[in-house]
Design an enzyme around this catalytic site. Structure first.
Site, mmCIF file in Angstrom:
data_model
loop_
_atom_site.group_PDB
_atom_site.id
_atom_site.type_symbol
_atom_site.label_atom_id
_atom_site.label_comp_id
_atom_site.label_asym_id
_atom_site.label_seq_id
_atom_site.Cartn_x
_atom_site.Cartn_y
_atom_site.Cartn_z
ATOM 1 N N HIS A 179 14.844 17.528 -2.221
ATOM 2 C CA HIS A 179 14.150 16.939 -0.966
ATOM 3 C C HIS A 179 12.664 17.015 -1.306
ATOM 4 O O HIS A 179 12.078 16.955 -0.231
ATOM 5 C CB HIS A 179 14.583 18.319 0.293
ATOM 6 C CG HIS A 179 15.973 18.596 0.019
ATOM 7 N ND1 HIS A 179 16.795 18.041 0.971
ATOM 8 C CD2 HIS A 179 16.749 19.688 -0.441
ATOM 9 C CE1 HIS A 179 17.843 18.383 0.924
ATOM 10 N NE2 HIS A 179 17.769 19.346 -0.261
ATOM 11 N N LYS A 229 -10.909 2.158 -5.446
ATOM 12 C CA LYS A 229 -9.432 2.060 -5.942
ATOM 13 C C LYS A 229 -9.039 1.768 -7.210
ATOM 14 O O LYS A 229 -9.496 1.063 -7.834
ATOM 15 C CB LYS A 229 -8.614 1.197 -4.681
ATOM 16 C CG LYS A 229 -8.661 1.672 -3.171
ATOM 17 C CD LYS A 229 -8.017 2.835 -3.026
ATOM 18 C CE LYS A 229 -6.353 2.837 -3.059
ATOM 19 N NZ LYS A 229 -5.937 1.843 -2.110
ATOM 20 N N GLU A 262 4.442 -0.793 -8.620
ATOM 21 C CA GLU A 262 5.027 -0.947 -7.308
ATOM 22 C C GLU A 262 5.860 -2.170 -7.260
ATOM 23 O O GLU A 262 6.841 -2.277 -6.565
ATOM 24 C CB GLU A 262 3.771 -1.187 -6.260
ATOM 25 C CG GLU A 262 3.292 0.052 -6.022
ATOM 26 C CD GLU A 262 1.639 -0.204 -5.440
ATOM 27 O OE1 GLU A 262 1.559 -0.921 -4.183
ATOM 28 O OE2 GLU A 262 0.609 -0.316 -6.278
ATOM 29 N N SER A 312 -9.028 -2.690 -5.957
ATOM 30 C CA SER A 312 -8.789 -3.375 -4.410
ATOM 31 C C SER A 312 -10.060 -4.125 -4.058
ATOM 32 O O SER A 312 -11.119 -4.025 -4.800
ATOM 33 C CB SER A 312 -9.218 -2.130 -3.348
ATOM 34 O OG SER A 312 -9.531 -2.690 -2.129
#
Ligand code: ARG
Length: 501
Positions: A168, A295, A302, A289
């Protein structure tokens, strides 16, 4: 008598293999709509080798004259060499089959007009796709095995690192990092098995089925299968030309592999957050970024996660094309290729990206160690001790819940409570419980088959090595494709004897 011969229409700019029964030219928009050349040109090698095998067979079976077969084969070899070298551009035809035949006609003249004897584009395209896919499966299996080796090396390099195991997404019980990584190795192992299964069923030759019914020529499909390295023949000509379930199986295996990679990629994205901080990615596999100078984004991971969605879509595309389609060949089947090619490309690219991401990943053992505190992940050990010493597990569960509450209120870890404190909760508990609640103590006790205890994980490493070796030797055992050798080596006589016959 009207002259049925008329002008040869297939010599027009956009080469076609038909036209005799047509009075007009195709509408240019329809021609553009129906062409598959922009994507099926990827099959050029399969198509040319398939034609070399077919022409060789026609010559040896006496269906066409051996010297004509020889000229066809020689011409096809040259075309293959020129396309490979970038000297011949694939363009100006309806599809790859038409292109190859018209390029052959330009090169050798009328003998080329005999190549299509005893075959159809329907058995030809099924052959091309199977031949191509067999090669791609072999490459993908090789890359999957390489990724398994990267994961295995990472596991072995951090064999003593303990991480929180989650259910979980809540900390549950400590596990070895190597155990966690090996879970992915086993997933990939089953993926390789699925690819091997798909390979076995792809490995049947459709050529000889012709358009749908078989052919009246005395063809020798076994010779074609031998030349192209197919281990069996399709047993039903309708099935041979209409079926694409081999492609479904391949894309299904690819989608499953991609789902596995997406889970690994998703964990890397999560672990690379400041909130987790378990790993740091090499700059080389991260991105910045355009607006936020601070960043460092895990773009490649991804994208692996995202591409899994694409390949799942490819599977749905293929299944949707086949659903309800009457036998045998229908042009709908032309739509199979882009789904297959996209699955091939996405899977290859993701396997390679994942290897690069994992290759330089830094495991942040301090951040991981910090997360081993505060989760009371040793609680189950206390309950197990109580149950082993006679307390019903439900009662033990209840009691340990109170121990956790007590430790939490005190701001202490379970392993920071004293033996006396434990004895006060229950006389069944002794000093040994303290060690058992530490991450290393809890891990060491998980000695069940497939558990995370170091010796069990060591056994897994051995088993994984054995599995890798078996899959590598499968790759090494695959037979060569004789026609590939013949295509490379000039001077083979198509009218002569087949190898090994
Ligand atoms: N371009 C076609 C395909 O990809 C080849 C087979 C065409 N056959 C036909 N009868 N139109 O499926």
């Amino acid at each position: 008598m009207p002259d049925a011969r008329g002008p040869r229409k297939e010599d027009s700019v956009t080469a076609r293999l038909w036209g005799g029964r047509f009075r007009g030219e195709p509408d240019p928009q329809i021609a553009a709509f129906t062409t598959s050349l922009p994507f099926d040109q990827r099959l050029y090698r399969a198509d040319i080798l398939g034609s070399i095998a077919h022409a060789t067979m026609l010559g040896r079976s006496g269906i066409i004259a051996p010297d004509e077969a020889g000229r066809i084969v020689q011409g096809l070899r040259e075309i293959l060499g020129e396309v490979d070298a970038g000297l011949l551009k694939i363009e100006g035809a309806e599809d790859i089959h038409t292109f190859v035949e018209s390029a052959l006609r330009t090169r050798i003249g009328d003998a080329a007009r005999r190549l299509h004897t005893a075959r159809s584009r329907n058995d030809q395209v099924a052959t091309d796709l199977r031949f191509y896919l067999k090669g791609e499966i072999v490459k993908i299996v090789g890359r999957t095995l390489a990724l398994q080796q990267v994961l295995l090396a990472l596991a072995e390099a951090h064999s003593s690192v303990i991480i929180p195991g989650y259910t979980h997404l809540q900390r549950a019980q400590p596990v070895l990092l190597s155990h966690h990584l090996l879970a992915y190795v086993w997933m990939l192992h089953r993926d390789v098995g699925r690819f091997r299964d798909a390979f076995a069923r792809t490995d049947a030759l459709p050529l000889g089925a012709a358009a749908l019914a078989g052919t009246s020529y005395p063809i020798d499909p076994q010779l074609v299968a031998d030349l192209l390295g197919f281990s069996s023949l399709c047993e039903n000509s309708l099935d041979a030309t209409a079926d694409r379930d081999f492609a479904v199986e391949f894309v299904s295996a690819a989608a499953t592999l991609m789902v596995h990679l997406s889970r690994l990629a998703g964990e890397i994205v999560l672990w690379a957050t400041a909130e987790f901080g378990f790993v740091e990615l090499l700059d080389a596999v991260a991105a910045g970024s355009s607006i936020m100078p601070q960043k460092k984004n895990p773009d490649a991971a991804e994208l692996v996660r995202g591409k899994a969605g694409r390949v799942m879509g490819d599977l749905v595309t293929l299944l949707s094309i086949l659903r309800g389609l009457p036998l045998a060949y229908n042009s709908d089947l032309q739509e199979d290729k882009e789904a297959v090619f996209d699955a091939v490309d996405s899977t290859n690219a993701s396997l390679q990206a994942m290897g690069l991401i994992l290759h330089g990943i830094r495991i942040n053992t301090e951040a991981i160690a910090a997360r081993l505190r505060g989760g009371f992940m040793g609680a189950t050990e206390i309950a197990d001790d109580l149950a082993r010493r006679g307390m019903p597990f439900r009662d033990a569960h209840e009691l340990v819940g109170r121990i956790v509450l007590y430790a939490q209120e005190q701001g202490r870890e379970l392993w920071e409570l004293t033996p006396d404190e434990y004895r006060e909760f229950s006389p069944l508990l002794d000093a040994s419980v303290v060690e058992a609640t530490t991450p290393a103590g809890a891990v060491a006790r998980k000695r069940s088959h497939g558990g995370t205890a170091p010796e069990r994980v060591q056994e897994q490493v051995q088993a994984v090595r054995g599995a890798l070796t078996e899959n590598l030797s499968w790759l090494a055992s695959l037979p060569a494709v004789p026609v590939e050798r013949e295509a490379a080596a000039p001077g083979v006589q198509p009218g002569g004897r087949a190898p090994g016959r």
